[in-house]
Motif scaffolding. Structure first.
Motif, short mmCIF file in Angstrom:
data_model
loop_
_atom_site.label_atom_id
_atom_site.label_comp_id
_atom_site.label_asym_id
_atom_site.label_seq_id
_atom_site.Cartn_x
_atom_site.Cartn_y
_atom_site.Cartn_z
N GLU A 151 34.69 38.38 33.28
CA GLU A 151 34.27 37.07 33.78
C GLU A 151 35.35 36.34 34.55
O GLU A 151 35.15 35.22 34.99
CB GLU A 151 33.75 36.21 32.63
CG GLU A 151 32.35 36.67 32.26
CD GLU A 151 31.60 35.70 31.38
OE1 GLU A 151 32.21 34.72 30.92
OE2 GLU A 151 30.41 35.94 31.17
N VAL A 152 36.49 36.96 34.74
CA VAL A 152 37.48 36.37 35.63
C VAL A 152 36.85 36.33 37.02
O VAL A 152 36.24 37.31 37.46
CB VAL A 152 38.79 37.20 35.65
CG1 VAL A 152 39.70 36.74 36.76
CG2 VAL A 152 39.49 37.08 34.31
N ASP A 153 36.95 35.18 37.66
CA ASP A 153 36.30 34.95 38.94
C ASP A 153 36.53 36.11 39.92
O ASP A 153 37.67 36.50 40.17
CB ASP A 153 36.86 33.65 39.52
CG ASP A 153 35.94 33.07 40.56
OD1 ASP A 153 34.85 33.65 40.76
OD2 ASP A 153 36.32 32.06 41.18
N GLU A 154 35.43 36.64 40.45
CA GLU A 154 35.51 37.79 41.36
C GLU A 154 36.43 37.47 42.55
O GLU A 154 37.19 38.31 43.00
CB GLU A 154 34.09 38.14 41.85
CG GLU A 154 33.98 39.43 42.61
CD GLU A 154 34.71 40.61 41.95
OE1 GLU A 154 35.46 41.29 42.67
OE2 GLU A 154 34.54 40.83 40.73
N SER A 155 36.37 36.24 43.04
CA SER A 155 37.17 35.88 44.22
C SER A 155 38.67 35.90 43.89
O SER A 155 39.49 36.22 44.74
CB SER A 155 36.76 34.51 44.76
OG SER A 155 37.02 33.51 43.81
N THR A 156 39.00 35.56 42.64
CA THR A 156 40.41 35.58 42.24
C THR A 156 40.92 37.02 42.25
O THR A 156 42.01 37.30 42.74
CB THR A 156 40.58 35.00 40.82
OG1 THR A 156 39.97 33.71 40.80
CG2 THR A 156 42.04 34.88 40.45
N VAL A 157 40.08 37.92 41.74
CA VAL A 157 40.48 39.33 41.73
C VAL A 157 40.56 39.86 43.16
O VAL A 157 41.48 40.60 43.51
CB VAL A 157 39.48 40.16 40.89
CG1 VAL A 157 39.83 41.64 40.96
CG2 VAL A 157 39.47 39.68 39.45
N GLN A 188 48.74 45.68 38.21
CA GLN A 188 49.32 44.34 38.33
C GLN A 188 48.23 43.28 38.21
O GLN A 188 48.44 42.22 37.62
CB GLN A 188 50.04 44.19 39.68
CG GLN A 188 51.36 44.93 39.71
CD GLN A 188 51.93 45.06 41.11
OE1 GLN A 188 51.18 45.03 42.10
NE2 GLN A 188 53.23 45.20 41.21
N ILE A 189 47.06 43.57 38.79
CA ILE A 189 45.95 42.62 38.69
C ILE A 189 45.58 42.43 37.23
O ILE A 189 45.40 41.31 36.75
CB ILE A 189 44.73 43.11 39.50
CG1 ILE A 189 45.05 43.11 40.99
CG2 ILE A 189 43.51 42.23 39.24
CD1 ILE A 189 43.98 43.74 41.85
N LEU A 190 45.51 43.54 36.49
CA LEU A 190 45.15 43.46 35.07
C LEU A 190 46.19 42.64 34.31
O LEU A 190 45.86 41.72 33.57
CB LEU A 190 45.06 44.88 34.49
CG LEU A 190 44.76 44.94 32.99
CD1 LEU A 190 43.36 44.47 32.71
CD2 LEU A 190 44.97 46.34 32.46
N LYS A 191 47.45 42.98 34.53
CA LYS A 191 48.52 42.39 33.74
C LYS A 191 48.77 40.92 34.11
O LYS A 191 48.92 40.07 33.23
CB LYS A 191 49.80 43.20 33.95
CG LYS A 191 50.88 42.93 32.93
CD LYS A 191 51.99 43.96 33.05
CE LYS A 191 53.35 43.32 33.03
NZ LYS A 191 53.95 42.93 34.29
N SER A 192 48.80 40.63 35.42
CA SER A 192 49.21 39.29 35.82
C SER A 192 48.05 38.35 36.10
O SER A 192 48.26 37.15 36.22
CB SER A 192 50.08 39.36 37.08
OG SER A 192 51.07 40.32 36.94
N VAL A 193 46.86 38.88 36.27
CA VAL A 193 45.75 37.99 36.62
C VAL A 193 44.63 38.04 35.57
O VAL A 193 44.31 37.03 34.95
CB VAL A 193 45.17 38.34 38.02
CG1 VAL A 193 43.98 37.46 38.34
CG2 VAL A 193 46.25 38.18 39.08
N GLN A 194 44.07 39.23 35.36
CA GLN A 194 42.89 39.29 34.50
C GLN A 194 43.19 38.98 33.04
O GLN A 194 42.53 38.16 32.42
CB GLN A 194 42.23 40.67 34.62
CG GLN A 194 41.60 40.88 35.99
CD GLN A 194 41.09 42.28 36.17
OE1 GLN A 194 41.81 43.24 35.99
NE2 GLN A 194 39.82 42.41 36.53
N LEU A 195 44.22 39.64 32.47
CA LEU A 195 44.51 39.40 31.06
C LEU A 195 44.92 37.95 30.77
O LEU A 195 44.36 37.34 29.86
CB LEU A 195 45.58 40.39 30.55
CG LEU A 195 45.03 41.76 30.14
CD1 LEU A 195 46.16 42.66 29.68
CD2 LEU A 195 43.99 41.63 29.03
#
Lengths: 223, 336
Positions: A109-115, A127-134
């Motif tokens: 549910e992390v905003d698709e646009s953020t990813v 990096q996306i997983l570690k610094s953004v999604q988690l």
């Protein structure tokens, strides 16, 4: 009212036993919960990247979770035997699903646009997983851990049936002996324990949310 | 003189389900220019952009980035060299403004002090004073401010190319216009190659050095704004520009382009004209003038508002020509 007083009386009269039972109960819940997090969190993360893992993980988690806790315990002890060990396994199995579901939901549910922005600026998937999604999923994941913990404080009472000890000792014995003060002296501390653990986890969550991010990339706040 | 930095050669993108997003597209983008992709939604303009930083992979054809075929480049490196701004902004809400802007330099492992300096520089450039904003979180900002942060983040590692996908599309009209103007000023300073997607033809005409008009996955016209206004390739383009095409065209011509230099007022100053009692372009308030560089749109407004048959075109003190309504009509492309 007098019942409550009697219960407190009972508790203090048997204070050493109480501490023993409480310790067993906390130990059971905490160890099972830590083990559940250690399994459910990585599997949940894996499930967001692989549909097959997601399907099977949720299926297994659901099976454990739809069977009544007593039955889970009954199912476990033939394999693991009587005692603390089967208590752990039963509580562990029962605690998996909330963490698993919330890890998957939190990340998805992390905003698709953020990813997409993260991908667009050149972050690797890790990096996306570690610094953004988690980091963004922390509140949801923690809600899962808290739910799972509270459920297991309750399930911990049933562990008595397979000789795993815990506050269930007083409650179950009390029921058998129609000893109401004993039942309450076992039940009320459990309720308080559930609330206490929930609050403690809330603390940890806040720490994680406000504390961990500047750790790596410190801003010039020192100025 | 100028070299191309992005070249599309017969590029087609087809999705696995058989939908063709873009079909056989070829064009070149010159370094330091702004190219706008415009068209109705679902026409393939966003896909075109995503092919450049390989968020989408092409099905056939070739795309060159600075002479190199993009599939021979590392995806991650490529993206770190290309700024990317999207309509939804996509800021990292759990990080501060400074951490958001410093993301790409951090990925590129610049040292701390250099990142901090760069972040401050960019925030100041984007009119978000660093001392106020760097430690705020994106949630505390307005939509316009958030998009400024988004643009700053894209500019952070000083990329040669910026991809901007409807960057101002979600903003209210006043904020949007303000950001457009500011961005034009910034672009004049930083001189990036920009690919810009919009569905708004007015924004395209305003921002673009070149405009590519899309329809159903194909480019129907790729030209300068002026050329598109004066020579629309077909009815679709004409319709897309809108019924006020001629007024838009007026904004792309300067008084200097259309003025009549043969009038006998040429070469005189306004005071000399007054002394000689010349009545042309004069009303109760005095002579009506436009600068040579002002648009013909301004000239026309002055002619109508001042109830005169024409205006004087000046350069400094001197009158260099005249513009009448007839001059404007003659220079506009036919209504067709």
């Amino acid at each position: 009212m007098s019942l409550l007083v009697e219960s407190i009386q009972y508790l203090f009269d048997n204070f050493e036993t109480f501490l023993q039972l409480l310790q067993e109960h906390v130990f059971l819940v905490v160890v099972a919960e830590v083990a559940a997090v250690l399994v459910a969190l990585p599997v949940g993360i894996l499930a967001t990247r692989n549909d097959a893992v997601k399907r099977y993980a949720l299926r297994v988690g659901n099976v454990f979770h739809t069977i009544p806790p007593l039955a889970v315990i009954a199912l476990v002890f033939p394999f693991v035997g009587i005692g603390m060990k089967s208590g752990f396994v039963a509580l562990w199995a029962y605690g998996l699903l909330p963490i698993l579901i919330n890890t998957i939901t939190g990340i998805e549910e992390v905003d698709e646009s953020t990813v997409e922005a993260a991908r667009g600026v050149g972050m690797t998937e890790n990096q996306i997983l570690k610094s953004v999604q988690l980091p963004l999923a922390v509140p949801v994941i923690f809600a899962g851990i808290r739910t799972s913990t509270i459920i297991n404080v309750g399930n911990g009472y049933l562990a008595f049936f397979i000789g795993a000890g815990g506050l269930g000792d007083w409650v179950v014995t009390g029921i058998a002996l129609f000893n109401n003060p004993q039942i309450l002296a076992g039940a009320i501390p459990g309720a308080l324990l559930a609330i206490g653990l929930d609050l403690a986890l809330g603390r940890v969550e806040n720490r994680l949310r406000t504390g961990d991010e500047p750790g790596q990339r410190s801003t010039t706040a020192a100025a | 003189m100028t070299s191309t930095i992005i070249d599309f050669e017969n590029v087609t993108k087809e999705y696995p389900d058989g939908t063709v997003a873009i079909e056989d597209i070829s064009f070149s983008v010159e370094e330091g220019t702004t190219t706008v992709f415009v068209g109705p939604s679902g026409c393939g303009k966003t896909t075109t952009m995503k092919l450049v930083n390989r968020l989408e992979e092409l099905t056939s054809g070739k795309i060159y980035y600075d002479g190199q075929e993009i599939r021979s480049l590392d995806k991650i490196d490529l993206r770190r060299n290309i700024g990317y701004v999207i309509q939804e902004i996509g800021l990292f809400d759990h990080m501060t403004v400074a951490e958001n802007v410093g993301m790409v330099p951090t990925l590129l492992e610049w040292d701390r002090a250099r990142i901090d300096d760069r972040v401050d520089e960019l925030l100041d450039l984007m009119d978000l004073p660093a001392e106020t904003y760097r430690d705020q979180h994106p949630m505390e900002l307005s939509g316009g401010q958030r998009q400024r942060v988004g643009v700053a983040r894209a500019l952070a590692a000083d990329p040669d190319v910026m991809l901007m996908d409807e960057p101002f599309g979600a903003l209210d009209p006043i904020t949007r216009e303000k950001l457009q103007d500011e961005f034009l000023e910034i672009q004049a300073q930083i001189d990036k190659t920009i690919l810009f997607v919009t569905h708004d033809i007015d924004e395209a005409l305003k921002m673009g050095d070149k405009i590519a008009i899309y329809r159903n996955g194909q480019i129907v016209q790729y030209d300068t704004p002026k050329e598109i206004l004066t020579n629309p390739a077909n009815d679709f383009v004409r319709e897309f520009i809108g019924s006020d095409r001629l007024i838009k065209e007026l904004k792309f011509m300067t008084a200097g382009d259309v003025m009549d230099e043969t009038a006998d007022v040429t070469g005189k100053t306004l005071s000399e004209l007054g002394a000689a009692g010349v009545e042309f372009a004069r009303n109760g308030q005095g002579y009506l003038t436009v600068e040579r560089s002002e648009t013909t749109h301004v000239a026309l407004m002055k002619i109508y508002e001042g109830h005169v048959e024409g205006v004087l075109v000046t350069e400094g003190e001197e009158v260099v020509g005249t513009v009448t309504e007839a001059d404007l009509k003659r220079n506009l492309s036919e209504g067709r």
